[in-house]
Design a protein around this motif. Structure first.
Motif, PDB file in Angstrom:
ATOM      1  N   GLU A  69     -16.604  -2.571  -1.210  1.00 28.01           N
ATOM      2  CA  GLU A  69     -15.416  -1.885  -1.709  1.00 28.01           C
ATOM      3  C   GLU A  69     -15.845  -0.777  -2.655  1.00 28.01           C
ATOM      4  OE1 GLU A  69     -12.104  -4.278  -3.024  1.00 28.01           O
ATOM      5  OE2 GLU A  69     -11.740  -4.393  -0.859  1.00 28.01           O
ATOM      6  N   TYR A 121      -1.556   6.790   0.031  1.00 29.39           N
ATOM      7  CA  TYR A 121      -2.059   5.642  -0.744  1.00 29.39           C
ATOM      8  C   TYR A 121      -2.439   6.139  -2.135  1.00 29.39           C
ATOM      9  CZ  TYR A 121      -2.786   3.206   3.746  1.00 29.39           C
ATOM     10  OH  TYR A 121      -2.616   2.625   4.967  1.00 29.39           O
ATOM     11  N   SER A 122      -2.218   5.303  -3.145  1.00 32.68           N
ATOM     12  CA  SER A 122      -2.678   5.678  -4.485  1.00 32.68           C
ATOM     13  C   SER A 122      -4.198   5.478  -4.548  1.00 32.68           C
ATOM     14  CB  SER A 122      -1.996   4.810  -5.549  1.00 32.68           C
ATOM     15  OG  SER A 122      -2.497   3.487  -5.455  1.00 32.68           O
ATOM     16  N   ASP A 127      -5.782   3.817  -6.659  1.00 34.44           N
ATOM     17  CA  ASP A 127      -6.027   2.392  -6.923  1.00 34.44           C
ATOM     18  C   ASP A 127      -6.075   1.572  -5.631  1.00 34.44           C
ATOM     19  OD1 ASP A 127      -6.221   2.441  -9.721  1.00 34.44           O
ATOM     20  OD2 ASP A 127      -4.034   2.586  -9.901  1.00 34.44           O
ATOM     21  N   ASN A 128      -5.381   2.057  -4.602  1.00 32.37           N
ATOM     22  CA  ASN A 128      -5.318   1.321  -3.328  1.00 32.37           C
ATOM     23  C   ASN A 128      -6.245   1.895  -2.264  1.00 32.37           C
ATOM     24  OD1 ASN A 128      -3.474  -0.656  -4.082  1.00 32.37           O
ATOM     25  ND2 ASN A 128      -1.748   0.733  -3.768  1.00 32.37           N
ATOM     26  N   ASN A 134      -9.168   1.113  -1.273  1.00 32.80           N
ATOM     27  CA  ASN A 134      -9.842   0.141  -0.390  1.00 32.80           C
ATOM     28  C   ASN A 134      -8.898  -0.393   0.691  1.00 32.80           C
ATOM     29  OD1 ASN A 134     -12.608   0.017  -1.489  1.00 32.80           O
ATOM     30  ND2 ASN A 134     -11.543  -0.623  -3.362  1.00 32.80           N
ATOM     31  N   THR A 135      -7.613  -0.509   0.353  1.00 36.34           N
ATOM     32  CA  THR A 135      -6.613  -0.874   1.365  1.00 36.34           C
ATOM     33  C   THR A 135      -6.524   0.239   2.407  1.00 36.34           C
ATOM     34  OG1 THR A 135      -5.363  -1.974  -0.370  1.00 36.34           O
ATOM     35  CG2 THR A 135      -4.201  -1.566   1.699  1.00 36.34           C
ATOM     36  N   ALA A 136      -6.521   1.468   1.937  1.00 35.49           N
ATOM     37  CA  ALA A 136      -6.448   2.614   2.855  1.00 35.49           C
ATOM     38  C   ALA A 136      -7.629   2.601   3.826  1.00 35.49           C
ATOM     39  CB  ALA A 136      -6.431   3.925   2.063  1.00 35.49           C
ATOM     40  N   ASP A 175      -7.091  -0.203   6.335  1.00 35.52           N
ATOM     41  CA  ASP A 175      -6.021   0.168   7.281  1.00 35.52           C
ATOM     42  C   ASP A 175      -6.525   1.204   8.286  1.00 35.52           C
ATOM     43  OD1 ASP A 175      -4.384  -1.573   5.984  1.00 35.52           O
ATOM     44  OD2 ASP A 175      -3.079  -0.053   5.085  1.00 35.52           O
TER      45      ASP A 175
END
Ligand SMILES: [Zn+2]
Ligand SMILES: [Zn+2]
Length: 364
Positions: free
Chosen positions: A33, A339-340, A342-343, A345-347, A350
Motif C-alpha cells: 500500500e 477518490y480522495s 486518503d483513499n 489505495n482503494t482507488a 478498484d
C-alpha cells in the motif's frame, strides 16, 4: 534541470508539511500500500520552476506497473529512489513561480504536460518533447502529483480554458494525449469507410474513440472484456463494439472485409499483444500503446501481409494543447471516478479489479 542554469535556490514555498502518498517498495504481486503521510513540500530550485497546487491527479496503469517493479530496471536499478510520490497526470493551480517565469502566475488554473522538457536541445526545437535529451518525468522516479503540491517547470504548463476545472481534465495530461497522439496517427492512415480497431476502452481507449470520431471518417471498432467499458464505447460513438472473445479475429476479418486498416492496442499484455497484429488487413498498421508483454511475429507474416508495427509514446506539448481545445469545444470528455488522496489505495485496488470505467482521479 535544463543545461546551463545555475542551481541557485530561487524561493521556498511557505508551509512546513504537505500530505502525500508515497511508495516504499516494489512488489510484483502488488500486495503493498502507498503510505499517506506528511512530508516536506517541494521547493523551487531553478529559475523556470513552478509549484502547482494539485487539483486532481489521474491514476494510470503505469502507476500499477511502477508498483509491480516493471520500471525498476529502467529507472531505479539500485532501488534508491524510494520512497517517492507517484502521479504524472496532474492539473491544478499555480502556487509559486521561479524568478524567470512569465507565462503563468500564482492562481492560474493549469494542466501539466507530464514531461519536463528542456526547450533547448535539438529534439525540443523540433517539437519532439518526448525525445528531449534532458527531460524529467515527475511521478516516475521523482516526486509527482499524489500530494498537495508538486514541482514542475514553466515549459510543461498549459493554462486551462475558462470554465474548465482541473478535476475534469487531469488525466488528459497523459492518458488523454497518449490516446490522442495514437488516434491522430491512425487518422492520417485511413479514409472514410476504413476501420480502426481500439483494443481496450479504459482511461486511454475511451478518449481514443472520441478523438477518432472527430478527426477522421473511419469506422471505429471498440473491443473490451468489461460490459461497462463496452457500454461507454457505444455511448461515445463507437460504430461496432465487441467483447474480445475467442472468435475476435474471425469476427473482425468478417465485419471489415479482410481485417482492420489500423489497430491501436491499449493493452499490450495479457495475451492481447499476440492477437492485435492478427486483426490487421494486408498493408495495415498496428500502433502499440499499452505495454508489459512481448510481441512474437513470424517474419513471413510481416512480408506477406506488409503489416507495419510501431509504438506511440505519450504526446508532445502541442498535442496536449490540441486536445484541450477539443475538450473546451465539448468534443472529447474524460469519464472519471473521483477518490480522495486518503483513499488512494482503494482507488488502486478498484483499478486493478476493473471496478470503474474511464479513469480514476485522485483529489488531495
Ligand atoms: Zn499515465
Ligand atoms: Zn530538450
Amino acid at each position: 534541470m535544463p543545461m546551463g542554469m545555475a542551481p541557485e535556490i530561487i524561493g521556498i514555498r511557505k508551509g512546513p508539511v504537505m500530505k502525500a502518498a508515497r511508495l516504499y517498495e516494489y512488489d510484483p504481486a502488488m500486495n503493498v500500500e502507498l503510505k499517506i503521510e506528511n512530508v516536506s513540500p517541494p521547493t523551487i530550485n531553478t529559475p523556470d520552476g513552478v509549484i502547482v497546487k494539485v487539483g486532481a491527479a489521474g491514476l494510470c496503469r503505469t502507476d500499477l506497473h511502477i508498483i509491480e517493479g516493471v520500471w525498476k530496471d529502467i529507472m531505479d536499478v539500485e532501488g534508491s529512489l524510494l520512497p517517492y510520490i507517484m502521479g504524472h497526470e496532474n492539473a491544478g493551480w499555480v502556487e509559486d513561480v521561479g524568478s524567470n517565469v512569465t507565462a503563468v502566475k500564482p492562481g492560474d488554473a493549469v494542466i501539466c504536460h507530464p514531461f519536463r522538457s528542456c526547450g533547448t536541445c535539438l529534439n525540443c526545437r523540433y517539437g519532439h518533447d518526448m525525445y528531449c535529451d534532458h527531460g524529467q518525468f515527475p511521478g516516475l522516479g521523482l516526486d509527482g502529483g499524489f500530494a498537495e503540491y508538486f514541482l514542475t517547470n514553466e515549459r510543461s504548463l498549459i493554462k486551462l480554458n475558462t470554465d474548465i476545472t482541473p478535476l475534469e481534465v487531469a488525466p488528459m495530461a497523459d492518458a488523454g494525449i497518449t490516446a490522442y497522439r495514437a488516434a491522430k496517427r491512425a487518422a492520417r492512415l485511413v479514409y472514410p469507410g476504413a476501420y480502426v480497431t481500439v483494443l481496450g476502452v479504459g482511461g486511454l481507449g475511451h478518449i481514443a474513440v472520441q478523438c477518432l470520431k472527430h478527426i477522421c471518417g473511419a469506422r471505429v471498432i471498440a473491443v473490451d472484456r468489461e460490459p461497462g467499458a463496452r457500454l461507454l464505447a457505444k455511448q461515445l460513438g463507437a460504430d461496432i463494439v465487441l467483447d474480445g472473445g475467442p472468435d475476435l479475429i474471425e469476427t473482425i476479418k468478417e465485419v471489415t472485409g479482410g481485417g482492420s486498416h489500423v489497430v491501436i492496442d491499449f493493452v499490450g499484455e495479457l495475451g492481447v499483444e499476440n492477437i492485435c497484429w492478427k486483426l490487421l488487413r494486408q498493408g495495415g498498421e498496428l500502433i502499440v500503446v499499452g505495454y508489459g508483454g512481448t510481441i512474437e511475429i513470424p517474419t513471413v507474416e510481416l512480408v506477406v501481409n506488409e503489416i507495419k508495427i510501431g509504438g506511440s509514446l505519450v504526446g508532445d506539448y502541442t498535442e496536449l494543447v490540441e486536445l484541450m481545445e477539443m475538450n473546451a469545444d465539448g468534443l472529447v470528455k474524460m469519464h472519471y471516478t473521483e477518490y480522495s488522496l486518503d483513499n488512494i489505495n482503494t482507488a488502486i485496488r478498484d483499478f486493478k479489479d476493473h471496478r470503474f470505467t474511464g479513469r480514476g482521479v485522485i483529489v488531495p
